[in-house]
Design an enzyme around this catalytic site. Structure first.
Site, PDB file in Angstrom:
ATOM      1  N   GLU A 157       0.819  -1.226   0.000  1.00  0.00           N
ATOM      2  CA  GLU A 157       0.000   0.000   0.000  1.00  0.00           C
ATOM      3  C   GLU A 157       0.847   1.269   0.000  1.00  0.00           C
ATOM      4  O   GLU A 157       0.641   2.167   0.810  1.00  0.00           O
ATOM      5  CB  GLU A 157      -0.959  -0.021   1.198  1.00  0.00           C
ATOM      6  CG  GLU A 157      -1.884  -1.228   1.152  1.00  0.00           C
ATOM      7  CD  GLU A 157      -2.918  -1.259   2.272  1.00  0.00           C
ATOM      8  OE1 GLU A 157      -2.804  -0.457   3.219  1.00  0.00           O
ATOM      9  OE2 GLU A 157      -3.839  -2.087   2.191  1.00  0.00           O
ATOM     10  N   ASN A 217       2.303  -4.926  -3.303  1.00  0.00           N
ATOM     11  CA  ASN A 217       0.887  -5.227  -3.108  1.00  0.00           C
ATOM     12  C   ASN A 217       0.125  -3.928  -2.884  1.00  0.00           C
ATOM     13  O   ASN A 217       0.602  -3.036  -2.175  1.00  0.00           O
ATOM     14  CB  ASN A 217       0.791  -6.116  -1.845  1.00  0.00           C
ATOM     15  CG  ASN A 217      -0.494  -6.873  -1.690  1.00  0.00           C
ATOM     16  OD1 ASN A 217      -0.952  -7.523  -2.625  1.00  0.00           O
ATOM     17  ND2 ASN A 217      -1.087  -6.805  -0.508  1.00  0.00           N
ATOM     18  N   HIS A 257     -10.014  -5.851  -3.079  1.00  0.00           N
ATOM     19  CA  HIS A 257     -11.137  -5.606  -2.165  1.00  0.00           C
ATOM     20  C   HIS A 257     -12.152  -4.788  -2.966  1.00  0.00           C
ATOM     21  O   HIS A 257     -12.136  -3.558  -2.935  1.00  0.00           O
ATOM     22  CB  HIS A 257     -10.671  -4.825  -0.929  1.00  0.00           C
ATOM     23  CG  HIS A 257      -9.695  -5.574  -0.075  1.00  0.00           C
ATOM     24  ND1 HIS A 257     -10.040  -6.711   0.621  1.00  0.00           N
ATOM     25  CD2 HIS A 257      -8.388  -5.357   0.187  1.00  0.00           C
ATOM     26  CE1 HIS A 257      -8.983  -7.152   1.287  1.00  0.00           C
ATOM     27  NE2 HIS A 257      -7.963  -6.350   1.034  1.00  0.00           N
ATOM     28  N   GLU A 288      -6.042 -10.442  -2.100  1.00  0.00           N
ATOM     29  CA  GLU A 288      -6.864 -10.282  -0.881  1.00  0.00           C
ATOM     30  C   GLU A 288      -8.342 -10.148  -1.254  1.00  0.00           C
ATOM     31  O   GLU A 288      -9.033  -9.237  -0.791  1.00  0.00           O
ATOM     32  CB  GLU A 288      -6.416  -9.042  -0.103  1.00  0.00           C
ATOM     33  CG  GLU A 288      -4.948  -9.036   0.279  1.00  0.00           C
ATOM     34  CD  GLU A 288      -4.537  -7.862   1.157  1.00  0.00           C
ATOM     35  OE1 GLU A 288      -5.421  -7.100   1.619  1.00  0.00           O
ATOM     36  OE2 GLU A 288      -3.324  -7.715   1.376  1.00  0.00           O
ATOM     37  N   ASP A 290     -12.149  -9.852  -1.734  1.00  0.00           N
ATOM     38  CA  ASP A 290     -13.523  -9.945  -1.228  1.00  0.00           C
ATOM     39  C   ASP A 290     -14.365  -9.027  -2.109  1.00  0.00           C
ATOM     40  O   ASP A 290     -13.850  -8.070  -2.671  1.00  0.00           O
ATOM     41  CB  ASP A 290     -13.673  -9.629   0.275  1.00  0.00           C
ATOM     42  CG  ASP A 290     -12.860  -8.438   0.766  1.00  0.00           C
ATOM     43  OD1 ASP A 290     -12.746  -7.435   0.038  1.00  0.00           O
ATOM     44  OD2 ASP A 290     -12.353  -8.512   1.900  1.00  0.00           O
TER      45      ASP A 290
HETATM   46  C1  XIL Z   1      -6.589  -6.359   7.716  1.00  0.00           C
HETATM   47  C2  XIL Z   1      -6.995  -7.547   8.562  1.00  0.00           C
HETATM   48  O1  XIL Z   1      -7.873  -8.344   7.805  1.00  0.00           O
HETATM   49  C3  XIL Z   1      -7.661  -7.094   9.829  1.00  0.00           C
HETATM   50  O2  XIL Z   1      -7.886  -8.201  10.700  1.00  0.00           O
HETATM   51  C4  XIL Z   1      -6.789  -6.063  10.553  1.00  0.00           C
HETATM   52  O3  XIL Z   1      -7.491  -5.560  11.661  1.00  0.00           O
HETATM   53  C5  XIL Z   1      -6.439  -4.923   9.616  1.00  0.00           C
HETATM   54  O4  XIL Z   1      -5.805  -5.453   8.456  1.00  0.00           O
HETATM   55  N1  XIL Z   1      -4.979  -4.633   3.186  1.00  0.00           N
HETATM   56  C6  XIL Z   1      -3.997  -5.427   3.695  1.00  0.00           C
HETATM   57  C7  XIL Z   1      -4.318  -6.320   4.838  1.00  0.00           C
HETATM   58  O5  XIL Z   1      -2.905  -5.496   3.129  1.00  0.00           O
HETATM   59  O6  XIL Z   1      -3.211  -6.496   5.681  1.00  0.00           O
HETATM   60  C8  XIL Z   1      -5.484  -5.815   5.645  1.00  0.00           C
HETATM   61  O7  XIL Z   1      -5.824  -6.802   6.624  1.00  0.00           O
HETATM   62  C9  XIL Z   1      -6.646  -5.517   4.739  1.00  0.00           C
HETATM   63  C10 XIL Z   1      -6.286  -4.468   3.731  1.00  0.00           C
END
Ligand code: XIL
Length: 511
Positions: A157, A217, A257, A288, A290
């Site tokens: 990020e 990422n 996401h 990641e 969803d």
């Molecule tokens: C999130 C986890 O899912 C949560 O449990 C935690 O509280 C915060 O982080 N991007 C990422 C992940 O790279 O590490 C994040 O994970 C979600 C967004």
């Protein structure tokens, strides 16, 4: 997110007993050569057959049997983040959770993605650390697990929100210096925490002889465009970073996401964007995933299933898209539970498959063949998924194109015609052009598309083709894997540019 306040439709379903799930150990390495094998019944087996991994984010308290049954890759959801394992001097602490996850992955033949080394968030004791301290931590973390980690997210990020295309203006990016003031951190005299962290990570991997691949990422980088059709500047900025530091970067994670934020929707150019990164020679992962039910009008039945299908298909259609990871098992245990964005309902080890699960399994079972299906034989040598090959040293330029996936026909077809059409996504000052190349009545082995650009218009990036220049008369020639097109079938390439591109008349020549 307001979704939890809404009246939601509930999906009725029959719970499936856990016992029907098939354990397939070692499936990651399995490649099928059978022409029409029976459909696989787990995500990991279906994915392995298609030549990619299908993974899940996990925590030590949720290592239920389903993790090893359905998935062949594991990302610690929180247990490898600096706030868990880093000391302020870059040492390691509290690695118990991470060790549990790595061991579980090993005993279930799952790849591990280490997540994550350099990140502005969940930095814990490393918050505000110098590059030297970050480098110490990078070395300690990579060396602790070595080749047990198939992929490490080295930098997470790095780019700002709201589609600015800029780096974040918070630590660790505040260490950056743009020495010549040209607006980037790519010059020899510049300081760039991304470059310096990757250089360090690559040194450690090489010194240890590990097979670990190093990834960058980010989120909101999935499409070429954002809602409304304007350019995805965050994706373009990531692309520039990967292209510039390609010798240290092996893989790119599109977090995926997906939700109804204008920069986070699922766009139709997801596949084209995956492809342009793949064309740089890196692996692409949807790391990641969803998918917010807001994108399907709160429908977690057929609507959400269709969205999952689109996303999985976009990855399958690009051979160097080598893995998909969902960010949790079930909706109720997700970091964004109100979005109901995952593949299972239920919790605490008792899970029920959603329509989205069945859609993903079905799509994986179709394999990497593009739609509409052609008569081209399936590839017999898909890219390996595990173990990854030894990473070339940074001084050796890596291949810039993925391996060919379409075997040439056994008898050379006669030279024949092709045609090309262009569709444009324009905005003031720029555009993305998608060009569709269609073979005539005979198959073709290669193609070149000539385009005359108006004065003042410049090509700034090309994917799935090689461009001869950037302005005036530009020739786009097929790359290794998309030159062969069967009679009447099509393939696509794209380019992005500044200026205007209205009224283009592409001319196709086949070989
Ligand atoms: C999130 C986890 O899912 C949560 O449990 C935690 O509280 C915060 O982080 N991007 C990422 C992940 O790279 O590490 C994040 O994970 C979600 C967004």
């Amino acid at each position: 997110m307001t979704g939890s306040l809404r009246q939601r439709k509930r999906l009725t379903r029959t719970a499936l007993p856990a016992a029907v799930l098939l354990v397939v150990s070692g499936a990651v390495a399995v490649q099928s050569t059978a022409p029409a094998a029976a459909a696989e019944t787990t995500l990991r087996a279906a994915a392995a057959k298609a030549g990619l991994f299908f993974g899940v984010a996990a925590s030590p308290n949720r290592l239920y049997p389903i993790v090893g049954q359905e998935f062949n890759q594991l990302t610690p959801e929180n247990d490898m983040k600096p706030d868990r394992i880093a000391t302020s001097s870059g040492g390691l602490q509290n690695t118990g959770g991470a060790d549990t996850l790595v061991n579980h992955a090993q005993s279930n033949n799952m790849l591990v993605r280490g997540h994550t080394l350099v990140w502005h968030s969940q930095a814990g004791a490393l918050q505000g650390a110098s590059q030297a301290t970050l480098n110490t931590f990078i070395g300690n973390a990579i060396n602790r697990w070595g080749s047990k980690i198939a992929y490490w997210d080295v930098v997470n990020e790095a780019l700002e929100d709201n589609n600015t295309g800029r780096r974040r203006n918070q630590w660790p990016h505040t260490m950056n210096r743009d020495a010549n003031g040209d607006g980037d951190y790519f010059d020899a005299g510049d300081t760039d925490v991304i470059r310096d962290s990757f250089i360090r990570a690559k040194q450690v991997v090489q010194a240890g002889g590990y097979s670990t691949k190093l990834c960058i990422n980010d989120y909101d980088v999935e499409g070429l465009t954002v809602q409304g059709g304007g350019p995805n500047r965050k994706a373009n900025a990531l692309y520039d970073i990967v292209r510039t530091y390609r010798q240290y970067i092996d893989c790119v994670g599109f977090q995926s996401h997906f939700n109804d934020n204008p920069n986070s929707i699922i766009t139709n150019d997801l596949q084209a964007n995956i492809q342009r990164f793949a064309d740089l020679g890196v692996e692409v992962h949807l790391s990641e995933v969803d998918i917010d039910d807001d994108l399907s009008n709160n429908d977690i039945g057929a609507g959400q299933a269709e969205n999952y299908r689109k996303v999985v298909r976009a990855c399958l259609n690009v051979p160097k898209c080598t893995g998909i990871t969902v960010w949790g098992i079930s909706d109720s245990e997700s970091w964004r539970s109100s979005e109901r964005g995952l593949l299972f309902t239920g919790g605490n080890g008792n899970y029920q498959k959603k329509a989205a699960y069945h859609a993903v399994l079905d799509e994986l079972n179709k394999g990497r063949t593009t739609t509409p299906p052609t008569t081209t034989p399936p590839p017999t040598t898909p890219p390996p998924t595990t173990p990854p090959p030894t990473t070339p040293p940074p001084t050796t330029p890596p291949p810039t194109t993925p391996p060919p996936t379409t075997p040439p026909p056994t008898t050379p077809p006669p030279a024949a015609g092709c045609s090309a059409t262009v569709s444009l996504n324009s905005w003031p000052g720029g555009f993305v052009a998608t060009v569709r190349v269609t073979a005539g009545t005979s198959p073709i082995r290669g193609w070149t598309v000539q385009v005359t650009l108006p004065a003042g218009t410049t090509v700034t990036g090309t994917w799935s083709a090689t461009a001869s220049g950037a302005s005036g008369s530009v020739q786009f020639t097929n790359v290794s894997y998309n030159g062969a097109v069967n009679a009447g079938q099509s393939t696509e390439f794209g380019f992005q540019g500044t200026g205007t591109a209205t009224g283009l008349t592409p001319v196709c020549t086949a070989s």
